[in-house]
Design an enzyme around this catalytic site. Structure first.
Site, PDB file in Angstrom:
ATOM      1  CD  GLU A   1      -3.979 -49.244   9.442  1.00 16.66           C
ATOM      2  OE1 GLU A   1      -4.033 -48.069   9.050  1.00 16.66           O
ATOM      3  OE2 GLU A   1      -2.906 -49.799   9.789  1.00 16.66           O
TER       4      GLU A   1
ATOM      5  CD  GLU B   1      -4.931 -43.197   6.021  1.00 16.93           C
ATOM      6  OE1 GLU B   1      -5.177 -42.521   5.004  1.00 16.93           O
ATOM      7  OE2 GLU B   1      -3.883 -43.093   6.683  1.00 16.93           O
TER       8      GLU B   1
ATOM      9  N   GLY C   1      -1.536 -50.708   4.987  1.00 20.25           N
ATOM     10  CA  GLY C   1      -0.652 -49.593   5.292  1.00 20.25           C
ATOM     11  C   GLY C   1      -0.303 -48.731   4.088  1.00 20.25           C
TER      12      GLY C   1
ATOM     13  N   GLY D   1      16.311 -40.262  -4.149  1.00 20.98           N
ATOM     14  CA  GLY D   1      16.248 -41.642  -3.690  1.00 20.98           C
ATOM     15  C   GLY D   1      15.234 -42.422  -4.510  1.00 20.98           C
TER      16      GLY D   1
ATOM     17  CD  GLU E   1      20.439 -36.524  -3.537  1.00 22.35           C
ATOM     18  OE1 GLU E   1      21.003 -36.386  -2.421  1.00 22.35           O
ATOM     19  OE2 GLU E   1      19.288 -36.984  -3.671  1.00 22.35           O
TER      20      GLU E   1
ATOM     21  CB  VAL F   1      13.684 -34.548   1.601  1.00 22.69           C
ATOM     22  CG1 VAL F   1      13.943 -33.706   0.372  1.00 22.69           C
ATOM     23  CG2 VAL F   1      12.427 -34.045   2.334  1.00 22.69           C
TER      24      VAL F   1
ATOM     25  CG  ASP G   1       8.923 -48.051   6.813  1.00 27.71           C
ATOM     26  OD1 ASP G   1       9.734 -48.945   6.495  1.00 27.71           O
ATOM     27  OD2 ASP G   1       8.193 -47.475   5.983  1.00 27.71           O
TER      28      ASP G   1
ATOM     29  CG  HIS H   1      20.681 -69.047 -24.540  1.00 29.45           C
ATOM     30  ND1 HIS H   1      21.267 -67.797 -24.570  1.00 29.45           N
ATOM     31  CD2 HIS H   1      20.417 -69.379 -25.827  1.00 29.45           C
ATOM     32  CE1 HIS H   1      21.356 -67.400 -25.836  1.00 29.45           C
ATOM     33  NE2 HIS H   1      20.846 -68.346 -26.623  1.00 29.45           N
TER      34      HIS H   1
END
Length: 466
Positions: free
Chosen positions: A35, A37, A41, A184, A205, A271, A312, A445
């Site tokens: 890793e 940094e 993450g 987003g 947007e 963006v 990602d 409920h």
């Protein structure tokens, strides 16, 4: 540390990477995690977690300024932005330390530095705690380097007046006016945070709806509620130029074909993102990159033997829980197990603005486009007893079913706590429940989750309370 051999080497310690390392250790593998940094993450340190801490503060601030609704009174309500930011950073720091503890507990070797492929089964690490490079060797390598904010020509952040999410998370002053470019999840969460703390927020947007990945009905209701809170929202709009004037940012906007110029105290760019494919040593390898993301198959293998990629880095949806699930699939495949491939339509998406938004599966529009004959159920929070009692009666639960099979094609929700409630529909889809099982499920409920049940009933003409 001398050069070392491992069963698996993971590059990147975010919610994909650290989960991969822990699962590998559980399965008896000798694991190394690189890793550069922060363990955890972007999600844990600069994304999911600290933003939720900020949003909790703005939510409490909103409640305090509306106490009369509950028969309460308070005066001189204010906030200290330095303390607000400090709390958010402390939350992230606490969890970062927790990840370190988990990795140590599971005997994962952690190296802080930059890692890149340097040959078959080999990763070279520029270790920040040692002189020179370290060579790691392992039959299996998992790339989990994540992503970063996308920038557009002429709209580059400067870290002072024009922000990415990082600067927006640690403001030293509260802007009186704010332009948010992109609607987003990231854009609307920051819009909600700053608006609830008194900033005059304008959202621009490019698409014709905000939250463009959501069901159109939910997006339209969200826009109505945001505008009622005081936000200015422009769709079919773009930012042509931004210029820093030291005390303000001048923005040239194109809104439905018309040009106008406005000044703002600060600008947030939201963006999209780009995969971190650089400096991984992919050149000359069989790893294929398309549109800044690594191409993988259903078990997360790249085109290079023994090299996998998750999170990602491999594309949408860009969600921490997707990365973690891919980590499990990837590692279990490496271990010789037979994991079930990930169906991305079963991944719930959550946006933690006020009101919250959550969804899973197909929107009404997408279901029709795919040729489904559908039944749609709706139930508003204004007919839910718990929501009314909580003072949270603005919201809607919407469900989409296939007429022929009874399959729950999608569920879409807006309102208080829907990010917690959506998991019920996630379980239903993963278990392939039909409307019959959902209608015969007993919901407690009074709860807001009863709106989920009533929405299902409504789709089949059996709604009770509306």
């Amino acid at each position: 540390m001398a050069d070392a051999k491992f069963d698996i080497i993971i590059v990147g310690g975010g919610p994909g990477g650290y989960v991969a390392a822990i699962r590998a250790s559980q399965l008896g593998m000798k694991a190394a995690l690189v890793e550069r940094e922060n363990l955890g993450g972007i999600c844990l340190n600069w994304g999911c977690i600290p933003t939720k801490a900020l949003l909790r503060t703005s939510e409490v601030h909103h409640i305090l300024n509306n106490l009369d609704e509950f028969g309460l009174t308070a005066s001189n309500i204010s906030f200290d932005i330095e303390k607000v930011v400090s709390r958010s950073r402390n939350v992230a720091r606490q969890l970062n330390q927790g990840i370190g503890h988990l990795l140590k507990k599971n005997n994962v070797k952690v190296l802080m530095g930059d890692g890149q492929l340097s040959g078959p089964g080999e990763v070279t690490v520029t270790d920040k705690s040692a002189e020179g490079n370290i060579i790691l060797k392992g039959k299996n390598i998992v790339l989990a380097s994540g992503a970063r904010p996308r920038t557009l020509p002429g709209l580059e952040p400067d870290g002072e007046m024009i922000w990415t999410y990082r600067e927006a998370m640690v403001p030293n002053v509260m802007p009186k006016s704010l332009l948010v470019v992109g609607s987003g999840a990231i854009g609307m969460e920051f819009s909600s945070f700053y608006s609830d703390l008194g900033t005059n927020v304008t959202v621009v947007e490019l698409m014709d709806t905000i939250l463009p990945v959501e069901d159109e009905e939910i997006s339209a209701l969200a826009r109505k509620l945001f505008e009622a809170q005081g936000m200015t929202i422009h769709t079919n709009a773009s930012v042509r130029t931004l210029s820093n004037h030291k005390t303000s940012v001048k923005a040239e906007l194109e809104i439905e074909g018309r040009i106008q110029t406005n000044s703002f105290d600060r600008v947030i760019l939201a963006v999209g993102i780009l995969g971190n494919v650089e400096n991984l040593g992919l050149e000359g390898s069989g790893v294929v990159v398309e549109n800044s993301h690594v191409v993988v198959n259903e078990v997360l293998e790249t085109g290079e033997a023994g090299v996998f990629a998750i999170g990602d880095l491999v594309g949408p949806p860009w969600l921490a829980h997707k990365a973690s699930h891919e980590a499990i699939i990837c590692v279990e495949h490496i271990a010789g197990l037979d994991p079930k491939p990930l169906d991305i339509s079963n991944i719930p998406a959550c946006t933690y603005c006020r009101p919250q938004i959550a969804s899973i599966g197909l929107s009404e529009e997408d279901a029709k486009k795919r040729g489904h004959e559908i039944k749609v159920g709706r139930f508003p929070f204004l007919a839910n007893g718990k929501a009314i009692a909580q003072g949270e009666n603005e919201g809607l639960v919407k469900t989409v079913f296939d007429v022929r099979t009874g399959e729950l094609l999608g569920a879409h929700m807006i309102g208080a706590e829907v990010t917690e409630m959506i998991q019920g529909y996630a379980v239903a889809r993963a278990s392939e429940l039909t409307e019959e099982e959902l209608m015969h499920t007993v919901f407690p409920h009074p709860t807001m989750s009863e709106a989920m049940h009533e929405s299902v009933l409504d789709a089949f003409g059996r709604v009770i309370h509306f």
